[in-house]
Motif scaffolding. Structure first.
Motif, mmCIF file in Angstrom:
data_model
loop_
_atom_site.group_PDB
_atom_site.id
_atom_site.type_symbol
_atom_site.label_atom_id
_atom_site.label_comp_id
_atom_site.label_asym_id
_atom_site.label_seq_id
_atom_site.Cartn_x
_atom_site.Cartn_y
_atom_site.Cartn_z
ATOM 1 N N TYR A 45 0.839 -1.203 0.000
ATOM 2 C CA TYR A 45 0.000 0.000 0.000
ATOM 3 C C TYR A 45 0.879 1.260 0.000
ATOM 4 N N GLN A 46 0.738 2.051 -1.042
ATOM 5 C CA GLN A 46 1.511 3.280 -1.166
ATOM 6 C C GLN A 46 1.340 4.198 0.054
ATOM 7 N N PRO A 47 0.115 4.352 0.586
ATOM 8 C CA PRO A 47 -0.016 5.219 1.775
ATOM 9 C C PRO A 47 0.800 4.707 2.963
ATOM 10 N N MET A 48 0.935 3.385 3.071
ATOM 11 C CA MET A 48 1.707 2.832 4.183
ATOM 12 C C MET A 48 3.210 2.999 3.955
ATOM 13 N N LEU A 49 3.652 2.902 2.706
ATOM 14 C CA LEU A 49 5.067 3.180 2.434
ATOM 15 C C LEU A 49 5.395 4.613 2.861
ATOM 16 N N GLU A 50 4.470 5.522 2.547
ATOM 17 C CA GLU A 50 4.693 6.922 2.946
ATOM 18 C C GLU A 50 4.694 7.066 4.465
ATOM 19 N N LEU A 51 3.789 6.359 5.126
ATOM 20 C CA LEU A 51 3.716 6.462 6.585
ATOM 21 C C LEU A 51 4.988 5.915 7.241
ATOM 22 N N LEU A 52 5.489 4.775 6.745
ATOM 23 C CA LEU A 52 6.725 4.206 7.302
ATOM 24 C C LEU A 52 7.877 5.202 7.182
ATOM 25 N N GLY A 53 8.014 5.815 6.021
ATOM 26 C CA GLY A 53 9.092 6.779 5.816
ATOM 27 C C GLY A 53 8.910 8.024 6.674
ATOM 28 N N TYR A 54 7.677 8.481 6.757
ATOM 29 C CA TYR A 54 7.359 9.667 7.567
ATOM 30 C C TYR A 54 7.708 9.428 9.038
ATOM 31 N N LEU A 55 7.377 8.247 9.535
ATOM 32 C CA LEU A 55 7.709 7.907 10.925
ATOM 33 C C LEU A 55 9.223 7.896 11.136
ATOM 34 N N ARG A 56 9.922 7.249 10.230
ATOM 35 C CA ARG A 56 11.391 7.179 10.390
ATOM 36 C C ARG A 56 12.009 8.571 10.298
ATOM 37 N N ASP A 57 11.466 9.418 9.418
ATOM 38 C CA ASP A 57 11.969 10.796 9.335
ATOM 39 C C ASP A 57 11.760 11.537 10.646
ATOM 40 N N HIS A 58 10.827 11.077 11.462
ATOM 41 C CA HIS A 58 10.566 11.710 12.755
ATOM 42 C C HIS A 58 11.134 10.887 13.913
ATOM 43 N N GLY A 59 12.141 10.089 13.621
ATOM 44 C CA GLY A 59 12.874 9.418 14.683
ATOM 45 C C GLY A 59 12.206 8.183 15.247
ATOM 46 N N PHE B 134 12.104 -9.677 1.496
ATOM 47 C CA PHE B 134 11.732 -8.471 0.737
ATOM 48 C C PHE B 134 11.530 -7.223 1.592
ATOM 49 N N ALA B 135 11.415 -7.374 2.921
ATOM 50 C CA ALA B 135 10.991 -6.231 3.747
ATOM 51 C C ALA B 135 11.993 -5.084 3.753
ATOM 52 N N SER B 136 13.262 -5.393 3.636
ATOM 53 C CA SER B 136 14.257 -4.334 3.663
ATOM 54 C C SER B 136 14.144 -3.486 2.390
ATOM 55 N N ASP B 137 14.088 -4.138 1.240
ATOM 56 C CA ASP B 137 13.978 -3.400 -0.026
ATOM 57 C C ASP B 137 12.629 -2.704 -0.172
ATOM 58 N N VAL B 138 11.565 -3.403 0.193
ATOM 59 C CA VAL B 138 10.220 -2.903 -0.121
ATOM 60 C C VAL B 138 9.730 -1.911 0.938
ATOM 61 N N TYR B 139 9.981 -2.203 2.205
ATOM 62 C CA TYR B 139 9.465 -1.350 3.287
ATOM 63 C C TYR B 139 10.548 -0.503 3.955
ATOM 64 N N GLY B 140 11.817 -0.777 3.658
ATOM 65 C CA GLY B 140 12.880 -0.103 4.403
ATOM 66 C C GLY B 140 12.990 -0.585 5.833
ATOM 67 N N VAL B 141 12.515 -1.784 6.097
ATOM 68 C CA VAL B 141 12.572 -2.354 7.460
ATOM 69 C C VAL B 141 13.657 -3.441 7.475
ATOM 70 N N PRO B 142 14.734 -3.213 8.238
ATOM 71 C CA PRO B 142 15.858 -4.155 8.225
ATOM 72 C C PRO B 142 15.517 -5.462 8.936
ATOM 73 N N PRO B 143 16.316 -6.519 8.701
ATOM 74 C CA PRO B 143 15.962 -7.847 9.221
ATOM 75 C C PRO B 143 15.775 -7.904 10.725
#
Lengths: 334, 334
Positions: free
Chosen positions: B168-182, B199-208
């Motif tokens: 979900y594109q809105p969730m990709l944005e939310l994950l990034g927005y949260l990380r940008d805010h620490g 796939f989670a690291s590439d797709v969501y930016g969430v490390p193992p």
């Protein structure tokens, strides 16, 4: 006009220059000795070389920060484990205070009487009996409060120190040095996960999510009104030997590049770490210091080290000779 | 000398000013809309308010960075889960290719024939039969390579998209927005831990190390010469319902302050998160979008949501109405 007196000129120059010289030396001194409680020698230089090269973007051994992961055993590696693991002493203390009616098996009676030999001979059943009197059927927050209270009061029979003052000063320096160089530091211990979390953040600077350890079963109770986690009996995950590798993979999903241990139970973790690709370092603490601590290895029940000594030789792990390599053992008393 | 033509002057000024005006607007636009795929409304403003206040040191709701932890369910929360969990489709694909001699029980035959109803009716035994044909007795690295190959080729029966393009594109944005805010972002899924790590690291930016999920037994083999982890049969840790709370505690040792889910299996995790002290937010995705996806809740086998709707009302969780709140569902095709 007479030329100026050279000796006065010299003194003046020195006086003028000295503060600047001292200031310029400070960063160099810091760089030269990031581990002041470690004596100069092969152990120290091997560790420093590894940390500096893996964190230097211009080095061919550079490792990106997200893979700069270091794992440390706890008992015997970060703090003293003799005459017995601190958590075992806590459990025996609590078992000695148990309601006599709860002592309904010979092993529970042995636990309440502090009969360690009988408990250890019984293997996992002995441990279960001891844990049943100290580690289960209470809420996680009550358990951790009780551990916190105990650690604030109990003292070591030989040193008279609090147990949290029997951490190794050289290891505190190494943990900080690693983090200053972008390493993530994790504890991977056979000790109880929730026991360690009580003090590891304050004492080692290792936050709760960076701790891996043995676990019992947990139950979520009163979900709707006041959700609490309770420690229960049942199966135990023993985080030792090959279990450490499985736990590290489960928690981290990648191999560390640095592993530090002190007993045969750490050998699989050190092999797993050092047999990966790229720069790797295995470090094994050898308890050689009979004066400041206890000298022990292959004959010890606690922290037995025999296979590890052979593996260190064969795999080129760095062996720490505590008596020789560590200038100081524990932190100065506050 | 005639005065300059005012209309020409105006045009010149505008032409000169426009680039500067646009540039000065860019940061303001970024601040004004950190979540471009979210339509304006209560869902979006609640989330933005929570993130801004908890990360603002001047706010009374400020939360220190080490406690700014957000947990996300995966199936149905970060990517589509209909007509069935992606991992289930993978397992069925592999079971359909199994050696006929391996199909030595009726449930394994059902798995190989893709008879989902029979498997689900059999409960854990059905899942075990399916997993035995797809997820066990192979090395972890072989398993993850196979999942990676499958994800690179398999496509969704209805959309024709790769599964990793059905996040979900809105969730990709939310994950990034949260990380940008620490915030630290974690996935807490009933899906397999090692499946998601592919796939989670590439797709969501969430490390193992930020992934929590269901696990099977693992064995360390060939320690001395070529240490490898192997996936085995045996007990499964099902990371769902109360199990999610137990897993979060085991992994993190603290309560998250933000939890996002979509099904009744996420309810304990949301209660656990939102009943803690201080600022908390629970978010529940409601699959209301029958046009762009599938509309489902209380009648669905997959991602059933019934209790959660009542809990959201009673506990003031933010309910996401996918049809109304999300301007875009999936990322643009590359």
């Amino acid at each position: 006009m007479n030329p100026p007196n050279p000796s006065i000129l010299q003194r003046q120059s020195l006086a003028t220059l000295l503060p600047a010289v001292l200031l310029s030396l400070l960063p160099a001194m810091a760089l030269a000795d990031p581990l002041p409680s470690w004596n100069a020698g092969h152990s120290k230089s091997t560790i420093v070389d590894f940390v500096e090269t893996t964190s230097d973007p211009d080095s061919e051994d550079f490792v990106p920060q997200e893979r700069r992961i270091a794992v440390f055993d706890n008992d015997g590696t970060l703090w003293s484990e003799q005459p017995a693991y601190t958590q075992l002493l806590y459990a025996l203390d609590r078992a000695s205070e148990a309601d006599p009616e709860a002592l309904d098996t010979p092993l529970k009676k042995a636990a309440a009487e502090g009969d360690i030999d009988t408990l250890l001979e019984a293997g996992e059943e002995g441990i279960q009996a001891l844990l049943s009197l100290s580690h289960q059927d209470l809420s996680l927050s009550d358990f951790q409060q009780d551990v916190s209270d105990w650690l604030a009061n109990a003292t070591h029979p030989a040193t008279g120190r609090f147990y949290t003052d029997m951490v190794y000063q050289p290891m505190l320096e190494l943990l900080g040095y690693l983090r200053d160089h972008g390493f993530s530091t994790y504890i991977v211990s056979g000790g109880g996960l929730e026991f360690m979390r009580v003090f590891a953040s304050d004492v080692y600077g290792v936050p709760p999510q960076n701790i891996i350890g043995s676990t019992g079963e947990m139950e979520l109770v009163d979900l709707e009104d006041d959700p609490q986690l309770y420690k229960r009996g049942g199966d135990i995950w023993l985080d030792d030997g090959p279990g450490k590798v499985i736990s590290i993979n489960r928690h981290l999903g990648q191999r560390p590049i640095l592993a530090v241990g002190n007993s045969d139970g750490d050998v699989p973790m050190l092999i797993w770490t050092t047999e990966g690709e790229g720069p790797r370092l295995g470090v094994l603490v050898h308890h050689t210091d009979g004066e400041r601590e206890v000298a022990y290895d292959s004959d010890s029940h606690i922290g037995r080290l025999a296979d590890g000594l052979e593996q260190a030789e064969a795999r080129d792990w760095q062996l720490i000779d505590m008596a020789r390599d560590w200038q100081r053992l524990y932190p100065e008393k506050p």
